[in-house]
Write a protein that holds these residues in place. Structure first.
Motif, PDB file in Angstrom:
ATOM      1  N   GLU A  65      48.079  18.393 115.243  1.00  0.00           N
ATOM      2  CA  GLU A  65      48.267  19.580 115.802  1.00  0.00           C
ATOM      3  C   GLU A  65      49.409  19.979 116.553  1.00  0.00           C
ATOM      4  O   GLU A  65      50.026  20.986 116.736  1.00  0.00           O
ATOM      5  N   ALA A  66      50.139  18.652 117.362  1.00  0.00           N
ATOM      6  CA  ALA A  66      51.232  19.102 118.287  1.00  0.00           C
ATOM      7  C   ALA A  66      52.472  19.581 117.547  1.00  0.00           C
ATOM      8  O   ALA A  66      53.015  20.702 117.912  1.00  0.00           O
ATOM      9  N   SER A  67      52.671  18.773 116.463  1.00  0.00           N
ATOM     10  CA  SER A  67      53.928  19.523 115.673  1.00  0.00           C
ATOM     11  C   SER A  67      53.666  20.839 115.048  1.00  0.00           C
ATOM     12  O   SER A  67      54.520  21.493 114.764  1.00  0.00           O
ATOM     13  N   PHE A  68      52.540  20.945 114.416  1.00  0.00           N
ATOM     14  CA  PHE A  68      51.993  22.457 113.985  1.00  0.00           C
ATOM     15  C   PHE A  68      52.368  23.476 115.014  1.00  0.00           C
ATOM     16  O   PHE A  68      52.855  24.485 114.536  1.00  0.00           O
ATOM     17  N   PHE A  69      51.828  23.140 116.119  1.00  0.00           N
ATOM     18  CA  PHE A  69      51.878  24.438 117.383  1.00  0.00           C
ATOM     19  C   PHE A  69      53.351  24.576 117.579  1.00  0.00           C
ATOM     20  O   PHE A  69      54.009  25.788 117.990  1.00  0.00           O
ATOM     21  N   HIS A 101      35.998  32.978 117.451  1.00  0.00           N
ATOM     22  CA  HIS A 101      35.529  32.322 118.584  1.00  0.00           C
ATOM     23  C   HIS A 101      36.769  32.273 119.554  1.00  0.00           C
ATOM     24  O   HIS A 101      37.235  31.177 119.708  1.00  0.00           O
ATOM     25  N   PRO A 102      36.899  33.197 120.406  1.00  0.00           N
ATOM     26  CA  PRO A 102      37.967  33.143 121.398  1.00  0.00           C
ATOM     27  C   PRO A 102      37.706  32.101 122.603  1.00  0.00           C
ATOM     28  O   PRO A 102      38.608  31.383 122.954  1.00  0.00           O
ATOM     29  N   GLU A 103      36.371  31.412 122.461  1.00  0.00           N
ATOM     30  CA  GLU A 103      36.192  30.418 123.416  1.00  0.00           C
ATOM     31  C   GLU A 103      36.704  29.112 123.197  1.00  0.00           C
ATOM     32  O   GLU A 103      36.886  28.162 123.879  1.00  0.00           O
ATOM     33  N   LEU A 104      37.370  28.978 122.109  1.00  0.00           N
ATOM     34  CA  LEU A 104      38.242  27.960 121.467  1.00  0.00           C
ATOM     35  C   LEU A 104      39.384  27.783 121.914  1.00  0.00           C
ATOM     36  O   LEU A 104      40.127  26.690 122.029  1.00  0.00           O
ATOM     37  N   ALA A 105      40.104  28.902 122.460  1.00  0.00           N
ATOM     38  CA  ALA A 105      41.661  28.736 122.978  1.00  0.00           C
ATOM     39  C   ALA A 105      41.636  27.961 124.067  1.00  0.00           C
ATOM     40  O   ALA A 105      42.814  27.040 124.063  1.00  0.00           O
ATOM     41  N   GLN A 110      43.709  22.561 126.258  1.00  0.00           N
ATOM     42  CA  GLN A 110      43.503  21.265 126.828  1.00  0.00           C
ATOM     43  C   GLN A 110      43.632  20.005 125.969  1.00  0.00           C
ATOM     44  O   GLN A 110      44.315  18.935 126.333  1.00  0.00           O
ATOM     45  N   HIS A 111      43.373  20.293 124.769  1.00  0.00           N
ATOM     46  CA  HIS A 111      43.474  18.990 123.882  1.00  0.00           C
ATOM     47  C   HIS A 111      44.868  18.754 123.472  1.00  0.00           C
ATOM     48  O   HIS A 111      45.250  17.648 123.250  1.00  0.00           O
ATOM     49  N   SER A 140      43.415   6.398 127.148  1.00  0.00           N
ATOM     50  CA  SER A 140      43.734   7.699 126.271  1.00  0.00           C
ATOM     51  C   SER A 140      42.739   7.824 124.995  1.00  0.00           C
ATOM     52  O   SER A 140      42.652   8.838 124.663  1.00  0.00           O
ATOM     53  N   GLN A 141      42.263   6.587 124.708  1.00  0.00           N
ATOM     54  CA  GLN A 141      41.123   6.453 123.627  1.00  0.00           C
ATOM     55  C   GLN A 141      39.896   6.786 124.226  1.00  0.00           C
ATOM     56  O   GLN A 141      38.831   7.335 123.274  1.00  0.00           O
ATOM     57  N   ALA A 142      39.684   6.747 125.582  1.00  0.00           N
ATOM     58  CA  ALA A 142      38.301   6.881 126.109  1.00  0.00           C
ATOM     59  C   ALA A 142      38.199   8.284 126.584  1.00  0.00           C
ATOM     60  O   ALA A 142      37.135   8.496 127.197  1.00  0.00           O
ATOM     61  N   SER A 143      39.191   9.187 126.440  1.00  0.00           N
ATOM     62  CA  SER A 143      39.237  10.523 127.060  1.00  0.00           C
ATOM     63  C   SER A 143      38.196  11.266 126.827  1.00  0.00           C
ATOM     64  O   SER A 143      37.759  12.283 127.407  1.00  0.00           O
ATOM     65  N   GLU A 144      37.522  11.151 125.528  1.00  0.00           N
ATOM     66  CA  GLU A 144      36.506  12.080 125.074  1.00  0.00           C
ATOM     67  C   GLU A 144      34.856  11.413 125.471  1.00  0.00           C
ATOM     68  O   GLU A 144      33.856  11.930 124.960  1.00  0.00           O
ATOM     69  N   GLY A 145      34.905  10.295 126.022  1.00  0.00           N
ATOM     70  CA  GLY A 145      33.781   9.834 126.646  1.00  0.00           C
ATOM     71  C   GLY A 145      32.778   9.310 125.610  1.00  0.00           C
ATOM     72  O   GLY A 145      31.676   9.765 125.544  1.00  0.00           O
TER      73      GLY A 145
END
Length: 202
Positions: A65-69, A101-105, A110-111, A140-145
């Motif tokens: 996603e980073a390169s895409f944006f 779904h504007p709540e995804l923005a 943050q992602h 970095s790997q545990a950031s999503e709990g």
């Protein structure tokens, strides 16, 4: 945590075989990816052909996603570690998802911030002591709990540029400090605050 399944509405994922390339470093990003099922290895290749693993994506992750944006050539490659189902998302499809779904923005921003921080940590951590390198990778790997992280000592070593023996020693020290718990091919972060203090100490 955002429900990225909202990006898939009315669309079917593509099947990838184990070992199949998902995207290639240096190519133009026409889309990014949502990993519906399976696992995918993200890595950077050097001019000498050496590979450094950045992360292992699992079901529910976004990829590329980073390169895409920023519309610049991809800085990483990704390969399926097992049979996967992956959905591609281009600009038209993303715009439509945001309209529904504007709540995804905000979760998307943050992602992206976490992704940029992860890449920055990999670039800037090569001169750090082994414990700090391993601690930063774990954070970095545990950031999503997600609880226990599925990882081998060899795999962590590839990600942070250390030998398996050095990673094993660093993990043993972190375990002795009760910052992590070691299992079979897994690591669980027990004290995130303590691990962060060690990872980012001057």
């Amino acid at each position: 945590m955002a429900d990225w399944n909202l990006l898939t509405e009315g669309r079917s994922p593509r099947n990838y075989r184990a070992g199949q390339m998902v995207y290639l470093q240096g190519t133009r990003p026409e889309c990014f990816y949502y990993l519906v099922s399976g696992s995918v290895r993200s890595f950077i290749s050097s001019s000498t052909g050496e590979e450094r693993v950045l992360t292992v994506h699992r079901s529910g992750d976004l990829m590329g996603e980073a390169s895409f944006f920023d519309s610049c050539p991809r800085v990483t490659s990704a390969t399926a570690l097992e049979d996967c189902q992956i959905l591609t998302i281009d600009r038209t499809q993303l715009d439509a998802a945001f309209q529904r779904h504007p709540e995804l923005a905000l979760p998307m921003l943050q992602h992206l911030a976490r992704t940029v921080r992860m890449l920055s940590d990999h670039v800037g951590s090569s001169s750090l002591p082994a414990q700090q390198r391993v601690a930063r990778w774990l954070l970095s790997q545990a950031s999503e709990g997600r609880g226990a992280l599925k990882a081998t000592h060899e795999g962590i070593g590839q990600a942070v540029g250390l030998s398996r023996v050095t990673v094993s020693r660093a993990l043993g020290e972190l375990s002795a400090q009760e910052l992590v718990r070691l299992g079979y091919r897994s690591v669980t972060v027990l004290d995130r605050d303590g691990l962060e203090a060690l990872a980012f100490e001057a």
